[in-house]
Design a protein around this motif. Structure first.
Motif, PDB file in Angstrom:
ATOM      1  N   LEU A  43       0.836  -1.199   0.000  1.00  0.00           N
ATOM      2  CA  LEU A  43       0.000   0.000   0.000  1.00  0.00           C
ATOM      3  C   LEU A  43       0.874   1.253   0.000  1.00  0.00           C
ATOM      4  O   LEU A  43       2.025   1.214   0.439  1.00  0.00           O
ATOM      5  N   PRO A  44       0.330   2.374  -0.489  1.00  0.00           N
ATOM      6  CA  PRO A  44       1.103   3.628  -0.426  1.00  0.00           C
ATOM      7  C   PRO A  44       1.482   3.941   1.015  1.00  0.00           C
ATOM      8  O   PRO A  44       0.682   3.790   1.928  1.00  0.00           O
ATOM      9  N   GLN A  45       2.714   4.363   1.197  1.00  0.00           N
ATOM     10  CA  GLN A  45       3.223   4.671   2.530  1.00  0.00           C
ATOM     11  C   GLN A  45       3.358   6.178   2.711  1.00  0.00           C
ATOM     12  O   GLN A  45       3.628   6.907   1.754  1.00  0.00           O
ATOM     13  N   PRO A  46       3.197   6.687   3.928  1.00  0.00           N
ATOM     14  CA  PRO A  46       2.837   5.927   5.126  1.00  0.00           C
ATOM     15  C   PRO A  46       1.340   5.667   5.223  1.00  0.00           C
ATOM     16  O   PRO A  46       0.537   6.328   4.576  1.00  0.00           O
ATOM     17  N   ILE A  47       0.984   4.680   6.058  1.00  0.00           N
ATOM     18  CA  ILE A  47      -0.411   4.407   6.371  1.00  0.00           C
ATOM     19  C   ILE A  47      -0.764   5.207   7.618  1.00  0.00           C
ATOM     20  O   ILE A  47      -0.173   5.027   8.676  1.00  0.00           O
ATOM     21  N   TYR A  48      -1.730   6.101   7.492  1.00  0.00           N
ATOM     22  CA  TYR A  48      -2.089   6.989   8.590  1.00  0.00           C
ATOM     23  C   TYR A  48      -3.029   6.332   9.603  1.00  0.00           C
ATOM     24  O   TYR A  48      -3.008   6.680  10.788  1.00  0.00           O
ATOM     25  N   GLY A  49      -3.883   5.427   9.140  1.00  0.00           N
ATOM     26  CA  GLY A  49      -4.859   4.817  10.051  1.00  0.00           C
ATOM     27  C   GLY A  49      -5.677   3.759   9.336  1.00  0.00           C
ATOM     28  O   GLY A  49      -5.604   3.604   8.111  1.00  0.00           O
ATOM     29  N   PHE A  50      -6.470   3.022  10.126  1.00  0.00           N
ATOM     30  CA  PHE A  50      -7.355   1.985   9.604  1.00  0.00           C
ATOM     31  C   PHE A  50      -8.804   2.325   9.947  1.00  0.00           C
ATOM     32  O   PHE A  50      -9.090   2.857  11.028  1.00  0.00           O
ATOM     33  N   ILE A  51      -9.708   1.992   9.029  1.00  0.00           N
ATOM     34  CA  ILE A  51     -11.146   2.064   9.273  1.00  0.00           C
ATOM     35  C   ILE A  51     -11.669   0.638   9.244  1.00  0.00           C
ATOM     36  O   ILE A  51     -11.651  -0.014   8.202  1.00  0.00           O
ATOM     37  N   PHE A  52     -12.119   0.152  10.379  1.00  0.00           N
ATOM     38  CA  PHE A  52     -12.505  -1.246  10.550  1.00  0.00           C
ATOM     39  C   PHE A  52     -14.018  -1.351  10.660  1.00  0.00           C
ATOM     40  O   PHE A  52     -14.645  -0.663  11.470  1.00  0.00           O
ATOM     41  N   LEU A  53     -14.591  -2.211   9.822  1.00  0.00           N
ATOM     42  CA  LEU A  53     -16.036  -2.456   9.836  1.00  0.00           C
ATOM     43  C   LEU A  53     -16.284  -3.871  10.306  1.00  0.00           C
ATOM     44  O   LEU A  53     -15.752  -4.820   9.734  1.00  0.00           O
ATOM     45  N   PHE A  54     -17.088  -4.025  11.344  1.00  0.00           N
ATOM     46  CA  PHE A  54     -17.341  -5.352  11.909  1.00  0.00           C
ATOM     47  C   PHE A  54     -18.773  -5.426  12.405  1.00  0.00           C
ATOM     48  O   PHE A  54     -19.469  -4.421  12.531  1.00  0.00           O
ATOM     49  N   ARG A  55     -19.199  -6.649  12.696  1.00  0.00           N
ATOM     50  CA  ARG A  55     -20.544  -6.849  13.221  1.00  0.00           C
ATOM     51  C   ARG A  55     -20.582  -6.446  14.698  1.00  0.00           C
ATOM     52  O   ARG A  55     -19.868  -6.992  15.519  1.00  0.00           O
ATOM     53  N   TYR A  56     -21.422  -5.491  14.992  1.00  0.00           N
ATOM     54  CA  TYR A  56     -21.531  -4.971  16.352  1.00  0.00           C
ATOM     55  C   TYR A  56     -22.506  -5.828  17.152  1.00  0.00           C
ATOM     56  O   TYR A  56     -23.606  -6.125  16.703  1.00  0.00           O
ATOM     57  N   ARG A  57     -22.078  -6.233  18.350  1.00  0.00           N
ATOM     58  CA  ARG A  57     -22.905  -7.082  19.207  1.00  0.00           C
ATOM     59  C   ARG A  57     -23.252  -6.334  20.488  1.00  0.00           C
ATOM     60  O   ARG A  57     -22.587  -5.379  20.870  1.00  0.00           O
ATOM     61  N   ASP A  58     -24.288  -6.811  21.158  1.00  0.00           N
ATOM     62  CA  ASP A  58     -24.671  -6.197  22.436  1.00  0.00           C
ATOM     63  C   ASP A  58     -23.541  -6.298  23.445  1.00  0.00           C
ATOM     64  O   ASP A  58     -23.363  -5.438  24.302  1.00  0.00           O
ATOM     65  N   GLU A  59     -22.739  -7.392  23.359  1.00  0.00           N
ATOM     66  CA  GLU A  59     -21.663  -7.585  24.318  1.00  0.00           C
ATOM     67  C   GLU A  59     -20.574  -6.517  24.193  1.00  0.00           C
ATOM     68  O   GLU A  59     -19.792  -6.303  25.114  1.00  0.00           O
ATOM     69  N   ASP A  60     -20.532  -5.845  23.035  1.00  0.00           N
ATOM     70  CA  ASP A  60     -19.505  -4.815  22.849  1.00  0.00           C
ATOM     71  C   ASP A  60     -19.692  -3.651  23.807  1.00  0.00           C
ATOM     72  O   ASP A  60     -18.747  -2.926  24.102  1.00  0.00           O
ATOM     73  N   ASP A  61     -20.919  -3.462  24.304  1.00  0.00           N
ATOM     74  CA  ASP A  61     -21.156  -2.394  25.269  1.00  0.00           C
ATOM     75  C   ASP A  61     -20.415  -2.653  26.568  1.00  0.00           C
ATOM     76  O   ASP A  61     -20.121  -1.735  27.329  1.00  0.00           O
ATOM     77  N   GLU A  62     -20.112  -3.934  26.836  1.00  0.00           N
ATOM     78  CA  GLU A  62     -19.468  -4.288  28.097  1.00  0.00           C
ATOM     79  C   GLU A  62     -17.958  -4.141  28.037  1.00  0.00           C
ATOM     80  O   GLU A  62     -17.275  -4.294  29.038  1.00  0.00           O
ATOM     81  N   ILE A  63     -17.417  -3.865  26.811  1.00  0.00           N
ATOM     82  CA  ILE A  63     -15.974  -3.738  26.675  1.00  0.00           C
ATOM     83  C   ILE A  63     -15.458  -2.517  27.433  1.00  0.00           C
ATOM     84  O   ILE A  63     -14.393  -2.527  28.028  1.00  0.00           O
ATOM     85  N   GLU A  64     -16.245  -1.469  27.419  1.00  0.00           N
ATOM     86  CA  GLU A  64     -15.824  -0.232  28.076  1.00  0.00           C
ATOM     87  C   GLU A  64     -15.816  -0.415  29.587  1.00  0.00           C
ATOM     88  O   GLU A  64     -16.768  -0.903  30.175  1.00  0.00           O
TER      89      GLU A  64
END
Length: 485
Positions: A130-151
């Motif tokens: 990929l072209p350098q530098p890589i500044y950041g990633f945008i990640f798309l994933f399936r959001y679950r109710d359990e993700d609220d408990e990560i915080e």
């Protein structure tokens, strides 16, 4: 102005408890949609709102054709969407995980020196290409109710050197994730509009940055550039359903005890939505910026390879999914190849000018011994690449290039040979620049096509077939062909 913003934060702290409860309950409002491809293409984003809102300005009137009055709601929904309606609508539509779409949003917001690329695999070789530098990633994933408990219960507050905005309205997580990256990369030229927005929101807390973002007409209209009327109606319907659920929970706070079997059944019936978050290195640390979380999460020191830290967390998140649910998408925000090529062309021209100056002093008639390659004129470089003479003069060649120049400076023949090599490199670089410009032109062309809404034409064609009495036969043929396969 900054003092007023801080006073606003102080007053808002008094409502932290009630707002936190509303914020947590809002995360569960998701879209039940299934991506069409395992790679993440055409995946709808997670939808969440910090508070119920009403943006149903485009909802057609109820049909009352039995009494001979009222408009046909289907016909109303199929009407082409005007630019004025799109600007006046206060909602946000779902976005696909498509690099062309994100790049269009970047350019429209004034960001010219960064570009989004799709990451097809998590291999280091793929990322190195990929072209350098890589500044950041945008990640798309399936959001679950359990993700609220990560915080955690009391997470560290957002530090002043991290620009982080919460997602405070439905369907905005794509733009929120994108801005959470570009606002934290000093190398990126944000453009006048985003620079002003960053300055006016720098002293705010993440929730109020997110609120200002959701209320920014320009950013919202760019986000909705590809919206169709049906997209807006679906977003309005989703908000209506969220509002009704919120009202129901408000009136009936007590919940029945849910068994594991019932919980699993409900999970199967209601498919979770998808959500965009960002990963970006800031001041030597890698941060996960999730607009649905109250504060950003520090994943640790970036060291010499921040990408490895981010990928480790992404892989861990993927392992938490069910074995039969590996649908995700990963986009990288990189330095624009156009800017890199422009810099290389400027450095190349700087060396060529230095060689010509040396040759003029050593052998005034040196051009007689060259192969006849012409040096690009300053006007040509300025017109096609936007390079001024001042930019070329300030372009510092790399250490290896200066070493080559030093070795060749001993005799004119070596300088002439190096001069010809640099001219060939110049031609190759300009060719790469043209390829990138063509690619951008194709993206703009693709964006223009995607703005066209063919729903009205399809609806009118289907209606004509139905009125002609052939629709039933077509449906029957399709069913028969399906049964024979």
């Amino acid at each position: 102005m900054a003092q007023d913003l801080h006073m606003e934060d102080i007053r808002d702290d008094q409502r932290t408890t009630s707002e936190e409860e509303t914020r947590r309950s809002s995360r569960n409002r998701t879209v039940s949609s299934t991506p069409s491809e395992p790679t993440g293409k055409n995946i709808p984003q997670k939808r969440a709102a910090s508070s119920p809102q009403s943006t149903r300005t485009l909802r057609p009137q109820r049909d009352d054709r039995q009494n001979g009055s009222g408009a046909d709601p289907v016909a109303e929904a199929m009407k082409p969407l005007t630019d004025e309606e799109r600007r006046n609508w206060k909602g946000w539509v779902e976005l696909e995980s498509d690099p062309a779409l994100f790049n269009f949003i970047l350019r429209e917001n004034g960001v010219e020196d960064a570009r989004v690329h799709e990451v097809l695999t998590l291999d280091t070789e793929m990322l190195a290409g990929l072209p350098q530098p890589i500044y950041g990633f945008i990640f798309l994933f399936r959001y679950r109710d359990e993700d609220d408990e990560i915080e955690v219960e009391d997470p560290p507050k957002c530090p002043r050197h991290v620009w982080f905005a919460n997602q405070t309205t439905s369907n905005a997580c794509a733009t929120v994730a994108l801005l959470n990256i570009v606002m934290n990369v000093s190398e990126i030229n944000l453009g006048e509009a985003l620079v002003s927005f960053k300055q006016t929101t720098q002293g705010l807390k993440p929730a109020y940055r997110g609120q200002r973002l959701s209320q920014n007409d320009s950013i919202r209209c760019i986000h909705n550039s590809f919206a169709r009327r049906m997209d807006m109606l679906n977003a309005d319907l989703g908000l209506q359903n969220d509002f009704e659920k919120w009202e129901h929970l408000k009136k009936n706070p007590k919940r029945k005890k849910v068994t594991n079997n019932n919980r699993k059944k409900k999970k199967d019936e209601e498919e979770s939505g998808f959500h965009f978050i960002a990963y970006v290195p800031i001041n030597g640390s890698v941060w996960r910026l999730d607009g649905l979380q109250r504060h950003p999460v520090n994943l640790g020191q970036s060291g010499d390879d921040w990408i490895a830290v981010a990928l480790a967390h992404i892989k861990e998140r993927l392992h938490q999914n069910d074995q039969d649910d590996i649908q995700f998408s990963l986009l990288s925000l990189c330095k624009s190849p156009l800017q890199s090529i422009r810099q290389q062309v400027a450095q190349n021209m700087n060396l060529i000018m230095s060689i010509e100056e040396s040759l003029n002093n050593m052998t005034p008639d040196w051009k007689v011994f060259t192969a006849g390659h012409e040096v690009p004129k300053s006007s040509e470089l300025r017109e096609f690449l936007g390079l001024s003479q001042e930019f070329i003069d300030k372009a510092n060649p790399s250490a290896s290039a200066l070493e080559r120049l030093q070795l060749a400076s001993m005799e004119p023949s070596s300088l002439i040979k190096l001069h010809e090599e640099l001219l060939r490199d110049q031609t190759a670089l300009r060719g790469k620049y043209m390829v990138e410009e063509v690619s951008i032109g194709q993206e703009n062309e693709q964006a223009a096509k995607r703005k066209q809404d063919h729903s009205p034409r399809i609806h009118s064609s289907m209606k004509a077939l139905a009125e002609a009495g052939v629709m039933k036969e077509i449906v029957q043929d399709i069913r028969e062909n399906k049964d024979t396969k």
